[in-house]
Scaffold this motif. Structure first.
Motif, PDB file in Angstrom:
ATOM      1  N   ASN A   1      31.354 -44.735 -14.898  1.00 55.44           N
ATOM      2  CA  ASN A   1      32.220 -45.649 -15.650  1.00 55.44           C
ATOM      3  C   ASN A   1      33.430 -44.915 -16.232  1.00 55.44           C
ATOM      4  N   LYS A   2      34.186 -44.277 -15.371  1.00 55.51           N
ATOM      5  CA  LYS A   2      35.423 -43.608 -15.783  1.00 55.51           C
ATOM      6  C   LYS A   2      36.537 -44.090 -14.869  1.00 55.51           C
ATOM      7  N   SER A   3      37.746 -43.698 -15.205  1.00 54.52           N
ATOM      8  CA  SER A   3      38.879 -44.080 -14.369  1.00 54.52           C
ATOM      9  C   SER A   3      38.652 -43.629 -12.924  1.00 54.52           C
ATOM     10  N   PRO A   4      39.078 -44.436 -11.947  1.00 55.02           N
ATOM     11  CA  PRO A   4      38.982 -43.976 -10.558  1.00 55.02           C
ATOM     12  C   PRO A   4      39.795 -42.697 -10.359  1.00 55.02           C
ATOM     13  N   VAL A   5      39.485 -41.984  -9.281  1.00 52.19           N
ATOM     14  CA  VAL A   5      40.244 -40.777  -8.967  1.00 52.19           C
ATOM     15  C   VAL A   5      41.181 -41.049  -7.797  1.00 52.19           C
ATOM     16  N   ALA A   6      42.097 -40.133  -7.589  1.00 48.08           N
ATOM     17  CA  ALA A   6      42.999 -40.185  -6.427  1.00 48.08           C
ATOM     18  C   ALA A   6      43.320 -38.744  -6.051  1.00 48.08           C
ATOM     19  N   PRO A   7      43.885 -38.549  -4.878  1.00 52.05           N
ATOM     20  CA  PRO A   7      44.257 -37.175  -4.512  1.00 52.05           C
ATOM     21  C   PRO A   7      45.193 -36.579  -5.561  1.00 52.05           C
ATOM     22  N   ASN A   8      44.776 -35.511  -6.169  1.00 51.40           N
ATOM     23  CA  ASN A   8      45.572 -34.875  -7.209  1.00 51.40           C
ATOM     24  C   ASN A   8      45.969 -33.494  -6.716  1.00 51.40           C
ATOM     25  N   ARG A   9      47.244 -33.202  -6.768  1.00 51.39           N
ATOM     26  CA  ARG A   9      47.831 -31.914  -6.316  1.00 51.39           C
ATOM     27  C   ARG A   9      46.767 -30.834  -6.050  1.00 51.39           C
ATOM     28  N   GLY A  10      46.537 -30.540  -4.787  1.00 54.62           N
ATOM     29  CA  GLY A  10      45.475 -29.596  -4.418  1.00 54.62           C
ATOM     30  C   GLY A  10      44.174 -30.313  -4.121  1.00 54.62           C
ATOM     31  N   TYR A  11      44.284 -31.586  -3.874  1.00 56.22           N
ATOM     32  CA  TYR A  11      43.183 -32.540  -3.719  1.00 56.22           C
ATOM     33  C   TYR A  11      41.941 -31.947  -3.046  1.00 56.22           C
ATOM     34  N   SER A  12      40.863 -31.969  -3.744  1.00 58.96           N
ATOM     35  CA  SER A  12      39.530 -31.603  -3.271  1.00 58.96           C
ATOM     36  C   SER A  12      39.418 -30.122  -2.882  1.00 58.96           C
TER      37      SER A  12
END
Lengths: 156, 826
Positions: free
Chosen positions: B371-382
């Motif tokens: 129950n937190k904000s969704p994620v998205a590709p963030n600089r350096g994703y994964s």
């Protein structure tokens, strides 16, 4: 956020019980109360302005008494809606006789939601504690007033 | 303080009589700067339309609750409110967004507004459109929602128990899970002289927040049924793949337009829910609508970077410090919805062994919803999370076995003469020289005097520590890796488009498929075109931004995954080469000679060795476009060419989870020196060096800008930036009041250096390089651990973000964190 406490009143248990179960008296203990409506002996509502930052937080609160064992125990649920905040509170108290006076043990479980909640417990806890102390002081005054009224009527 | 170790090799100004050696490799003035510095950029919020309405979302105050009713009547009563949209309407008017996962994740139903349930604080439950932004915001407060609160789930490991389930349709919090097993880990374990075990490491939730929040202005054309979306989506081609089926229209009904975007960093890849809601509103109300995200909305309900817990890390090590690989159980927390996920469950595998020659790797990977904000590709994703793991492994192993962190790196690094190097899972590291980069970084921070400085710091009551971060910025995705997660997906390879034309007055005009957000595409494009056509970058007009109507985009167009220098400029080079060929053909037809006799130089097409026989570009443009009678009928040219660049990729072997998942690997080696106050845990970065090897540098100054920006994001993530939730799921860091991002004044003294190991796989020898900041997080963790205790003593840094209070806790109770690590020596 859970808050608990204990308070001694110099009044008989029946008087304290009467104050705690009289919505109109209870209204006088609430911080920043602007209006108050009694729907029946178990449900009432209020509009309050809680001091919080600039301008304060306006909230309409519905109260419902969910349990009681006269003259020692009652439980209350309150749900408040305001701009930027939702409050859910479950509170209960136990009254016990202590000599001529009355001892009250109380607890409240307060849940704040919405943008105001993002200020976090470190900010909200002192505000809640301050408001609780105001409520208890006002309650003390109401009990004294009821006690005095009772004494004067006994005198008649 | 910023110092560059090596000056650009090529002069910025070519003197008369000096040979012009081309513009690639020079720091020419940026084309974008004039309009941006003068405040003449056009961002989506600058676009206004007659009678437009402003959108504000009414958002959930609950992290998890059932929606019993939504009443918008009081909002609609306000004068100036144009209309509303609720989840019930959305459920009727749209289909759920396409999910990338196999079940259980595939069964999740994700809509533009919350339907039936809210799953994180800030989940939008309704939208209000009004005459002004402020009125819309006030009216949204009047939307009355009756919620039935549900238990809240905030921990990834708890999510695995499925005692509280977010998505009833999926019947599980697990989005995707799988085991990756390459080499022979059991044999490596048997062969080891030491086995180092790390019980738990945790990569904290943060976001590389862009300066400009998200938003869009959407117009609906009732006559054509088409929406025009002026917005901040940084990958609209993929956005359209989500939006069009949900809206039950063809992709041609969605036109995306942007000129300037104030940073993206991946946050702006998953805007399809908000944009879809705006499309519905524009159609419903028959008026343009504009949604501008507030910073608090962005932090609370847009996207964060993936949060990841690493459990039971096991590392077999030989007596000489050679590491044979590792095994780990990874739990990735993607928040309430897997919007771009579960791609993060495979993207890390692009850099499976990090910079190291590790051949035996076993990863048990599970992604869950909370129950937190969704994620998205963030600089350096994964990859950032995974590389943090590999770097923590190196430093913890070195610490526990008493090895030198520099020497152990050099012993385990892939060597310069081993490139192209195939990793155990089939990725091919194209080029590099990690050891040389490390040497430069160490020289820049004065490593040879570090022990003297340590003693000097101790004399002042301070603890001094040094840390190294070695990372790879893998660029240019092979989308075929998505099939390893879900074989039903029909994605593979990659592509990008550019068009180049010579117009009637000799103007060279370029359009790009990419959607730049500050990466200087106009400038570097002009450099490449100028070198090919033999003119100045000033003569090359690169259209700013993106427009679907230009028809210069393909399925994977966008700016993401560190790839413009390869795919974007590859397309530019391809188009410019084709145009150059056509210009030579035209000139040869005019001069009556062979095209091989023609050269393009100084803005002219001329016969080699005969500068007098020259046609200015203006003449070529005019002849073909306006004066073409008499040209040979078989002269099949348009001087307006479109080129699609496709990187050389194969589909991966799905059974073995094996294949080349990305084309290039830029290197970043950072070194950091910190001083810690042992009484308070307060620390200061006293020296910092960042060395980057991104192959051929098209524009050194732009490369350096990316290095600085990525480092700032990394240092923010390492020192302050955490999205912290309370036990009820309220975000306690919802805006910049509580969430501190580094300012210029927060940056440490920084020196930069570079190496150029050209890629043998790309058109220009260049590599994408915008996402390499993760090295800063690793370097900081290592430096803190080094400062707090060395050689098998002192606390273990097990979190990626270490604000002062965490360092103080480590200092107060070092034995607690030491329990996380055990060593078995044979």
């Amino acid at each position: 956020m859970k808050v608990t406490g204990e308070r001694a009143f110099q009044a008989p248990r029946a008087t304290v019980w009467e104050v705690l179960n009289d919505p109109s008296r209870l209204a006088k203990t609430m911080p920043g109360v602007e209006s108050f409506d009694i729907h029946d002996d178990k449900r009432w509502s209020a509009h309050v302005k809680i001091p919080l930052g600039l301008g304060g937080l306006r909230m309409s609160i519905d109260f419902e008494k969910t349990d009681e064992r006269e003259p020692e125990f009652a439980k209350l649920h309150a749900k408040g809606n305001g701009v930027g905040a939702i409050m859910n509170m479950d509170t209960s108290f136990n009254l016990s006789e202590a000599g001529d006076g009355t001892n009250m043990q109380w607890e409240a479980d307060v849940h704040i939601l919405g943008p105001v909640a993002s200020m976090g417990q470190r900010v909200l806890q002192p505000i809640v504690s301050q408001q609780v102390s105001h409520v208890l002081a006002a309650l003390d005054a109401q009990v004294r007033e009821a006690s005095a009224a009772g004494a004067s009527s006994e005198g008649v | 303080m910023t110092e560059t170790t090596v000056s650009p090799e090529r002069p910025l100004v070519v003197e008369e009589g000096e040979e012009q050696r081309g513009f690639i490799g020079q720091s020419v003035p940026r084309k974008e700067d004039k309009r941006l510095v003068q405040g003449e950029g056009v961002f989506f919020d600058d676009v206004k339309r007659h009678e437009m309405g402003f959108v504000h979302f009414a958002r959930s105050p609950y992290a998890h609750a059932r929606i019993k009713s939504v009443d918008v009547s009081k909002a609609l009563e306000l004068d100036g409110v144009y209309g509303t949209l609720t989840g019930d309407e959305v459920a009727i008017l749209t289909d759920p967004f396409f999910e990338l996962s196999t079940p259980p994740g595939a069964n999740i139903k994700d809509y533009a507004l919350a339907v039936g349930k809210v799953r994180h604080v800030g989940d939008p439950v309704a939208a209000v459109v009004a005459r002004t932004r402020e009125l819309a915001r006030d009216a949204a407060e009047l939307v009355e929602v009756d919620y039935e609160p549900l238990p809240v789930l905030l921990d990834g490991e708890e999510a695995l128990k499925d005692e509280v389930v977010l998505h009833d349709d999926a019947a599980s919090n697990t989005v995707w899970s799988g085991i990756f097993d390459w080499g022979d880990f059991d044999a490596a374990l048997a062969e080891a002289d030491h086995v180092v075990r790390i019980e738990r490491l945790h990569f904290d939730r943060f976001s590389s927040t862009p300066l400009e929040c998200s938003g869009c202005l959407v117009e609906y054309n009732r006559g054509t049924g088409q929406w025009t979306i002026h917005g901040t989506h940084q990958m609209p081609g993929v956005g359209a793949i989500w939006m069009a089926p949900a809206l039950r229209v063809g992709i041609d009904k969605l036109r995306f337009v942007s000129q300037d975007i104030g940073g993206g960093f991946g946050n702006k890849i998953t805007l399809h829910p908000q944009f879809t809601a705006c499309c519905l509103l524009a159609r419903k109300l028959n008026r343009p609508v504009q949604w501008t995200e507030w910073r608090t909305d962005q932090h609370t309900a847009n996207t964060h970077g993936n949060e990841r817990t690493f459990l039971d890390v096991t590392v077999p090590v030989k007596a000489d410090g050679t590491m044979l690989g590792f095994s780990v159980r990874a739990i990735d927390d993607c928040g309430a919805f897997p919007r771009y996920e579960p791609l993060g469950c495979i993207i890390w595998a692009q850099v499976t062994p990090g910079c190291y020659r590790w051949r035996n790797v076993r990863v048990d990977f599970t992604q869950v919803c909370t129950n937190k904000s969704p994620v998205a590709p963030n600089r350096g994703y994964s990859r950032m999370q995974h590389l943090w793991l590999t770097e923590r492994i190196v430093d913890i192993v070195a610490n526990e076995l008493g090895l030198d962190p520099v020497e152990v790196r050099k012993r385990n690094y892939v060597k310069q003469d081993e490139f192209p190097y195939e990793t155990p899972n089939g990725c091919v590291y194209d080029s590099g020289d990690y050891a040389r980069c490390l040497d430069i970084a160490l020289e820049l921070i004065g490593y040879e005097t570090i022990e003297d400085r340590r003693r000097e710091a101790e004399s002042r009551g301070k603890l001094l520590g040094i840390g190294i971060g070695s990372t790879l910025d893998s660029g240019t995705n092979n989308f075929g890796q998505s099939m390893i997660l879900n074989p039903e997906l029909q994605f593979s390879g990659n592509n990008e488009v550019a068009t180049v034309k010579l117009d009637i007055f000799g103007e060279i005009v370029v359009t790009l498929g990419t959607v730049p957000q500050g990466q200087s595409h106009e400038t570097t494009t002009a450099q490449v075109v100028a070198d090919i056509l033999g003119c100045s970058p000033d003569d090359v007009n690169v259209r700013a931004g993106h427009d679907t109507y230009w028809n210069s985009h393909a399925g994977f167009s966008g700016t993401y995954a560190s790839q413009f220098a390869v795919t974007g400029l590859g397309a530019v080079k391809g188009a410019a080469d084709k145009l150059a060929g056509e210009m030579k053909l035209l000139a040869s037809a005019v001069f009556g000679c062979s095209p091989d006799d023609i050269e393009l130089a100084e803005g002219h097409a001329r016969i080699k060795g005969n500068p007098e026989a020259a046609l200015p570009f203006m003449a070529l443009g005019a002849i073909l476009n306006a004066n073409n009678a008499g040209l040979p009928p078989d002269l099949d040219i348009s001087l307006n060419v479109r080129y699609v660049y496709r990187p050389p990729f194969e589909k991966p072997d799905l059974e073995r989870k094996f294949g080349n998942l990305t084309l290039t690997y830029a290197t970043q080696i950072h070194a950091c020196v910190v001083e810690v106050d042992p009484e308070t845990g307060v620390y200061e970065i006293v020296d910092y060096a960042a060395v980057d090897d991104c192959g051929k540098r098209i524009h050194p100054q732009i490369v350096e800008g990316q290095v600085h920006g990525a480092t700032a994001h990394a240092l923010g993530a390492a020192t302050h930036e955490i999205f912290t939730y309370d036990e009820e799921g309220n975000l306690l860091t919802p805006n910049f009041y509580d969430y501190h991002v580094p300012h210029a004044l927060d940056m440490p003294p920084m020196r930069t250096g570079y190496v150029e190991s050209e890629s043998p796989f790309t058109p220009l020898g260049a590599k994408g390089m915008g996402e390499g900041g993760g090295a800063g997080i690793h370097a900081m963790c290592a430096a803190l651990q080094n400062a707090l205790g060395r050689r098998g003593e002192g606390p273990i840094v097990s979190r990626s973000c270490n604000p002062y209070h965490r360092v103080w806790e480590l200092l107060q109770n070092p034995s607690e964190s030491r329990k996380l690590v055990t060593v078995e020596s044979r």
